[in-house]
Design a protein around this motif. Sequence first.
Motif, PDB file in Angstrom:
ATOM      1  N   THR A 150       4.142   7.240   0.891  1.00 57.44           N
ATOM      2  CA  THR A 150       3.312   8.451   0.524  1.00 57.44           C
ATOM      3  C   THR A 150       3.589   9.499   1.901  1.00 57.44           C
ATOM      4  OG1 THR A 150       1.788   7.655  -0.866  1.00 57.44           O
ATOM      5  CG2 THR A 150       1.326   9.953  -0.116  1.00 57.44           C
ATOM      6  N   ASP A 205       0.219   4.104   1.184  1.00 55.45           N
ATOM      7  CA  ASP A 205      -0.025   5.171   2.256  1.00 55.45           C
ATOM      8  C   ASP A 205       1.213   5.315   3.134  1.00 55.45           C
ATOM      9  OD1 ASP A 205      -0.238   2.806   3.069  1.00 55.45           O
ATOM     10  OD2 ASP A 205      -1.892   3.069   4.437  1.00 55.45           O
ATOM     11  N   SER A 223      -2.342  14.218  -4.019  1.00 50.63           N
ATOM     12  CA  SER A 223      -3.547  13.281  -4.130  1.00 50.63           C
ATOM     13  C   SER A 223      -2.827  11.620  -3.615  1.00 50.63           C
ATOM     14  CB  SER A 223      -3.745  12.922  -5.705  1.00 50.63           C
ATOM     15  OG  SER A 223      -4.386  11.815  -5.952  1.00 50.63           O
ATOM     16  N   LYS A 279       3.270   2.426  -7.302  1.00 50.62           N
ATOM     17  CA  LYS A 279       3.483   0.996  -6.706  1.00 50.62           C
ATOM     18  C   LYS A 279       3.808   0.202  -7.872  1.00 50.62           C
ATOM     19  CE  LYS A 279       0.762  -2.495  -4.290  1.00 50.62           C
ATOM     20  NZ  LYS A 279      -0.353  -3.298  -4.791  1.00 50.62           N
ATOM     21  N   ASP A 318      -4.348   8.969  -3.844  1.00 49.08           N
ATOM     22  CA  ASP A 318      -4.629   7.942  -4.966  1.00 49.08           C
ATOM     23  C   ASP A 318      -5.126   8.378  -6.219  1.00 49.08           C
ATOM     24  OD1 ASP A 318      -5.436   5.728  -6.320  1.00 49.08           O
ATOM     25  OD2 ASP A 318      -7.010   5.040  -4.680  1.00 49.08           O
ATOM     26  N   GLN A 319      -4.221   8.934  -7.044  1.00 52.31           N
ATOM     27  CA  GLN A 319      -4.422   9.823  -8.125  1.00 52.31           C
ATOM     28  C   GLN A 319      -5.470   9.308  -9.016  1.00 52.31           C
ATOM     29  OE1 GLN A 319      -1.066  10.355 -11.137  1.00 52.31           O
ATOM     30  NE2 GLN A 319      -1.163  12.383 -10.274  1.00 52.31           N
ATOM     31  N   HIS A 358       0.711  -1.123  -0.129  1.00 50.10           N
ATOM     32  CA  HIS A 358      -0.082   0.164   0.120  1.00 50.10           C
ATOM     33  C   HIS A 358       0.855   1.215   0.033  1.00 50.10           C
ATOM     34  CE1 HIS A 358      -3.280  -2.437   0.895  1.00 50.10           C
ATOM     35  NE2 HIS A 358      -2.616  -3.149   1.882  1.00 50.10           N
ATOM     36  N   ASP A 364      -6.952   3.562  -8.232  1.00 52.89           N
ATOM     37  CA  ASP A 364      -6.792   2.122  -8.235  1.00 52.89           C
ATOM     38  C   ASP A 364      -5.599   1.835  -7.366  1.00 52.89           C
ATOM     39  OD1 ASP A 364      -4.416   3.306  -9.307  1.00 52.89           O
ATOM     40  OD2 ASP A 364      -4.660   2.353 -11.438  1.00 52.89           O
ATOM     41  N   GLY A 365      -5.111   2.810  -6.370  1.00 59.38           N
ATOM     42  CA  GLY A 365      -4.187   2.665  -5.400  1.00 59.38           C
ATOM     43  C   GLY A 365      -2.690   2.627  -5.912  1.00 59.38           C
ATOM     44  N   ARG A 366      -2.652   2.770  -7.262  1.00 64.41           N
ATOM     45  CA  ARG A 366      -1.003   2.564  -7.904  1.00 64.41           C
ATOM     46  C   ARG A 366      -0.222   3.891  -7.976  1.00 64.41           C
ATOM     47  NH1 ARG A 366      -0.628   0.618 -13.358  1.00 64.41           N
ATOM     48  NH2 ARG A 366       1.571   0.139 -12.703  1.00 64.41           N
ATOM     49  N   TYR A 367      -0.971   5.282  -7.577  1.00 64.58           N
ATOM     50  CA  TYR A 367      -0.047   6.332  -7.931  1.00 64.58           C
ATOM     51  C   TYR A 367      -0.440   7.296  -6.776  1.00 64.58           C
ATOM     52  CZ  TYR A 367       0.753   4.673 -12.476  1.00 64.58           C
ATOM     53  OH  TYR A 367       1.287   4.005 -13.688  1.00 64.58           O
ATOM     54  N   ALA A 368       0.445   8.167  -6.297  1.00 62.24           N
ATOM     55  CA  ALA A 368       0.045   9.269  -5.119  1.00 62.24           C
ATOM     56  C   ALA A 368       1.037  10.324  -5.609  1.00 62.24           C
ATOM     57  CB  ALA A 368       0.230   8.719  -3.766  1.00 62.24           C
TER      58      ALA A 368
END
Length: 127
Positions: free
Chosen positions: A22, A19, A35, A60, A37-38, A17, A41-45
């Motif tokens: 980040t 988080d 952001s 991720k 969760d850009q 994850h 889908d949990g792949r980009y912050a």
Amino acid sequence: MHHSRLSTIVIDCDIDHLDVATAFWSHALGKPVASADQDGDGRYAELQTAADEPIILLQKVDHASRVHLDIETDDLDAEVARLEKLGAHRVALVRDRWWVMEAPSGHRFCVVQPQRAAFGPHLNRWD
């Protein structure tokens, strides 16, 4: 003629994850989270940066954690060809939107379309 510039510093995270990563990088770099969760889908912050700074993106991944750079351009084909003349080679075209490249040193980087509405400042001009 086309333009390009350093666009994004991407922190690739081999983690379940984003988080934790980040929060760490936000505090370590003194940049608030823009952001968490850009794409949903949990792949980009993304961390918040000024318009004249590179974007800082956490991604991720399924490979070892590392950092890579994105170069943005207004002509993807011309920029990839320019970099190939310098010794880079193409690794993969992703979603018909960007190229993963490899420098002669073995470092991976991406060539992407413009990432912000204002494509500048600090542009390089190539003929």
